[in-house]
Scaffold this motif. Structure first.
Motif, mmCIF file in Angstrom:
data_model
loop_
_atom_site.group_PDB
_atom_site.id
_atom_site.type_symbol
_atom_site.label_atom_id
_atom_site.label_comp_id
_atom_site.label_asym_id
_atom_site.label_seq_id
_atom_site.Cartn_x
_atom_site.Cartn_y
_atom_site.Cartn_z
ATOM 1 N N SER A 122 9.611 6.525 4.308
ATOM 2 C CA SER A 122 8.084 5.689 4.354
ATOM 3 C C SER A 122 7.912 5.327 5.605
ATOM 4 O O SER A 122 8.524 4.502 6.261
ATOM 5 N N LYS A 145 0.823 -0.500 0.392
ATOM 6 C CA LYS A 145 -0.061 0.013 -0.052
ATOM 7 C C LYS A 145 1.037 1.390 -0.180
ATOM 8 O O LYS A 145 1.941 1.351 0.520
ATOM 9 N N SER A 146 -0.155 3.019 -0.786
ATOM 10 C CA SER A 146 0.579 3.109 0.001
ATOM 11 C C SER A 146 0.802 3.925 1.146
ATOM 12 O O SER A 146 0.043 3.683 1.907
ATOM 13 N N VAL A 201 1.926 13.940 7.073
ATOM 14 C CA VAL A 201 1.259 12.571 6.173
ATOM 15 C C VAL A 201 1.277 12.675 4.737
ATOM 16 O O VAL A 201 1.417 13.783 4.089
ATOM 17 N N TRP A 236 4.504 3.012 7.221
ATOM 18 C CA TRP A 236 2.943 3.234 7.310
ATOM 19 C C TRP A 236 2.297 2.639 8.338
ATOM 20 O O TRP A 236 3.114 2.090 9.270
ATOM 21 N N PRO A 237 1.334 2.261 8.691
ATOM 22 C CA PRO A 237 0.222 2.071 9.650
ATOM 23 C C PRO A 237 0.116 0.795 10.362
ATOM 24 O O PRO A 237 -0.094 0.064 9.508
ATOM 25 N N SER A 265 1.881 6.223 4.732
ATOM 26 C CA SER A 265 0.830 7.364 5.220
ATOM 27 C C SER A 265 1.518 8.479 5.813
ATOM 28 O O SER A 265 0.946 9.861 5.397
ATOM 29 N N HIS A 266 2.673 8.152 5.564
ATOM 30 C CA HIS A 266 3.085 9.405 5.520
ATOM 31 C C HIS A 266 4.760 9.738 5.551
ATOM 32 O O HIS A 266 5.534 8.318 4.854
#
Length: 69
Positions: free
Chosen positions: A36, A12-13, A63, A38-39, A15-16
Motif C-alpha cells: 500500500s 488513513k486508508s 489508485v 500513502w502520500p 491512496s494507492h
C-alpha cells in the motif's frame, strides 16, 4: 518525523495499491497485490509499505478504489 505524525499517516486508508505485475506470453499480465501507498502530508512524496518484495516482473502503483461486490 514525530510519532504522532507517523500514526496519522498510517491510520488513513492508502491512496494507492502496489502490485507486482508479471507478463505472460499471449495473455494478460498476472497482478498480485504486494503493498500500500500513502502520500506525505506536504504532498511531496509517498510512504510505500511492501508486504513482499518481488524478484521478477514490475511494481505498478494504482489508485486505491473500493472493492466491487
Amino acid at each position: 518525523m514525530s510519532d504522532t505524525k507517523k500514526s496519522e499517516t498510517t491510520t488513513k486508508s492508502p491512496s494507492h495499491v502496489a502490485y507486482q505485475v508479471r507478463d505472460r506470453e499471449g495473455q494478460k499480465g498476472f497482478w498480485t497485490r504486494i503493498g500500500s501507498v500513502w502520500p506525505h502530508a506536504d504532498g511531496k512524496g509517498f510512504n510505500v509499505q511492501l508486504d513482499v518484495v518481488p524478484l521478477d516482473g514490475r511494481i505498478t502503483l494504482r489508485v486505491a478504489t473500493e472493492k466491487k461486490d
